[in-house]
Design a protein around this motif. Structure first.
Motif, PDB file in Angstrom:
ATOM      1  N   LEU A  13       0.881  -1.396  -0.327  1.00 13.07           N
ATOM      2  CA  LEU A  13      -0.104  -0.056   0.073  1.00 13.07           C
ATOM      3  C   LEU A  13       0.829   1.381   0.137  1.00 13.07           C
ATOM      4  O   LEU A  13       0.313   2.281   0.176  1.00 13.07           O
ATOM      5  N   ALA A  47      -5.451  -0.832   7.269  1.00 10.37           N
ATOM      6  CA  ALA A  47      -4.280   0.200   7.243  1.00 10.37           C
ATOM      7  C   ALA A  47      -4.693   1.142   8.437  1.00 10.37           C
ATOM      8  O   ALA A  47      -3.966   1.634   8.932  1.00 10.37           O
ATOM      9  N   ASP A 107      -7.371  -1.129   1.690  1.00 15.50           N
ATOM     10  CA  ASP A 107      -6.679  -0.617   2.926  1.00 15.50           C
ATOM     11  C   ASP A 107      -7.368  -0.366   3.907  1.00 15.50           C
ATOM     12  O   ASP A 107      -7.223   0.280   4.927  1.00 15.50           O
ATOM     13  N   ILE A 137      -5.483  -7.335   0.449  1.00 16.90           N
ATOM     14  CA  ILE A 137      -5.778  -6.082  -0.403  1.00 16.90           C
ATOM     15  C   ILE A 137      -6.970  -6.132  -1.540  1.00 16.90           C
ATOM     16  O   ILE A 137      -7.814  -5.356  -1.466  1.00 16.90           O
TER      17      ILE A 137
END
Length: 554
Positions: free
Chosen positions: A188, A220, A217, A212
């Motif tokens: 990412l 994240a 994301d 992913i």
């Protein structure tokens, strides 16, 4: 009854007769063990019973041998000779040989299998690789050996259970999660730090990419402490499923997959350590808990609980092996890599501390595999730049060749694996040579069928027209197969079956070149069809023990 069993009973009767006549002194004599000599000039069977009995009888072994021979007068025995320090070599008459062929034919595809002995329970644990990445070639040798050993023990009548111990707790799984996390952030284009003991394989990148592809994301923005537990379970599930797929493709199935987490979850680890503390076999030093393994022959004591309260790998293994003993197997066999050599004494020491018999745990150590292509050692995969995986090897040489090459040497010898030879479709390739013998026999069956020739009434077939040396040698070789299964199982030696099959295939190919099977007089044709039927059955059975297919067409 097999030829060996008849002969064994004859020797036992000779011992009894010699005792009754006062030719041997009273005493408890050892069990009669028969072996098939390596060369035909030494007879059909050989025994060292005279040498084994020398201490009991207080007589010279050759004198004992002469006494036993003098008390053996059986119509099926051609002659018996004393050799060396007191071996007795037996030469059986052709009638006995023909009876063994008939018995093998009547047993059909079951020939070679001993009856199941429910009480002879054996557990075989093998592979048990950490579920942190794909299986490599070293694991492949362990998988081939372990699964062949399970098949071999079952054929020999043992009641066998196979098991894979999943190391799904501890630092290696934490490092797996951290490695996936680092690759996830890297993909990412985010700031990341790769763990010091992380896993660098391409499969970790692929795992991160699959997360992913699924949620982008999403993870994240979640705190790392919340993200890691999910990554741990996701990666563990994915890696374990991949292991199962690879092993299934390699003809490896397990009766049980035992999770290390169960040991922690059920409190078995704490209970095991507490038990050893109570007996004084675990003591405290420098804030850690130590197993007093030197009491039981280990070279030094071992940490089981670290200063920070975390259990070591040894602690979990102690609890796991205690669990095995509690399940009540007569024998437990572990197949480990040679790098675990130093680990054997400490696990056995712990079992002895629990009061178990450490000899019930048998640890077999596999030596390394060296891959060669075009005469050069191959260390890395061209595709990934990392260690060659079992999947890649199967793709290049096929499952059958990979398994045979892993199994054709004893486990305690280093294995040089010639990729070019394993991939070749020629008689230089031993597995191809064996399979071709099986396929060639089936082509003869097809010719007989097309010619309208009926065969298969083995009860009423006459076999005494099989008088050529190669025919008699083949029958004797086939008669030795059940004993070969029994001895190979006893010595944990699947490589003996690989060698036996190669020798049998070689004898068949010579026989095929020397004389016709079709188009000879009917009685001889029927007898020869019977002979090759047993050869086909034994080739198929033996290949099945090795986990290798027996094709009918090639």
């Amino acid at each position: 009854m097999e030829m060996k069993d008849v002969l064994k009973q004859g020797i036992e009767a000779a011992v009894e007769k010699a005792l009754a006549d006062g030719k041997l002194p009273a005493g408890t004599y050892p069990e009669v063990v028969l072996e098939v000599p390596p060369q035909k000039e030494f007879g059909d069977f050989s025994t060292n019973i005279a040498m084994q009995s020398a201490r009991v009888a207080k007589m010279n072994p050759r004198a004992i041998a002469d006494t036993l021979i003098a008390n053996m007068d059986y119509p099926w025995l051609d002659k018996a000779e004393v050799a060396g320090a007191g071996f007795i070599n037996f030469f059986v008459k052709s009638d006995m040989v023909y009876d063994s062929l008939k018995a093998a034919l009547l047993a059909g595809e079951n020939y070679g299998n001993a009856p199941l002995r429910e009480e002879d329970t054996v557990q075989v644990e093998y592979v048990s690789a950490n579920p942190t990445g794909p299986l490599h070639v070293g694991h492949g040798r362990g998988a081939a050996y372990g699964s062949a050993l399970v098949n071999l023990l079952r054929a020999a009548g043992y009641n066998v259970s196979s098991e894979y111990y999943i190391n799904d707790a501890g630092k290696q799984i934490d490092n797996l999660a951290k490695s996936v996390n680092a690759r996830y952030l890297e993909l990412l284009d985010m700031k990341f730090e790769f763990p010091e003991n992380g896993y660098h394989g391409q499969d970790i990148v692929e795992t991160a990419q699959s997360i992913i592809n699924w949620r982008g994301d999403f993870f994240a923005v979640i705190p790392e402490t919340d993200r890691l537990p999910f990554f741990r379970e996701f990666a563990l599930t994915e890696k374990l499923n991949a292991l199962r797929v690879t092993l299934r493709k390699f003809n490896v199935e397990f009766d049980k997959w035992f999770s290390e987490r169960q040991i922690h979850r059920d409190g078995e680890l704490k209970e095991a350590v507490q038990f050893l503390k109570d007996t004084g076999d675990v003591y405290e030093k420098d804030g850690a808990l130590w197993l007093a393994s030197t009491r039981y022959g280990d070279d030094k004591d071992r940490v089981v609980i670290r200063e920070n309260g975390e259990p070591t790998y040894l602690a979990a293994d102690i609890a796991y092996h205690r669990n095995k003993y509690e399940r009540g197997y007569k024998k437990m066999i572990n197949v480990w890599g040679a790098d675990h050599h130093g680990y054997v004494a400490r696990v056995k020491a712990a079992m002895q501390a629990f009061g178990y018999n450490p000899d019930n745990l048998e640890v077999l150590l596999l030596q390394m595999v060296a891959l060669y292509r075009d005469g050069e050692m191959v260390k890395m995969s061209k595709r990934t730049g990392q260690a060659i995986t079992l999947d890649e090897l199967m793709e290049e040489v096929g499952v059958d060749a990979a398994r045979y090459f892993f199994l054709m040497r004893s486990l305690d010898s280093q294995l040089d694996f010639d990729i070019n030879l394993a991939a070749s479709k020629s008689n230089d390739n031993p597995v191809y040579y064996i399979q071709y013998a099986h396929a060639r026999i089936h082509s003869i069956f097809n010719q007989a069928k097309e010619a309208g020739i009926s065969y298969g009434d083995w009860e009423h077939t006459s076999y005494d027209s099989l008088t050529a040396d190669i025919e008699l040698e083949l029958i004797k070789k086939l008669a030795a197969y059940p004993e070969e299964i029994a001895q190979s199982a006893l010595h944990r030696a699947p490589h003996r079956i690989a060698r036996y099959l190669y020798d049998l295939a070689s004898m068949f190919h010579s026989f095929y070149k020397q004389g016709r099977i079709m188009g000879v007089e009917p009685e001889l044709q029927q007898a020869r069809l019977g002979l090759i039927t047993v050869i086909a059955n034994v080739l198929k059975h033996g290949l099945g023990v090795l986990g290798i297919s027996a094709p009918e067409k090639m």
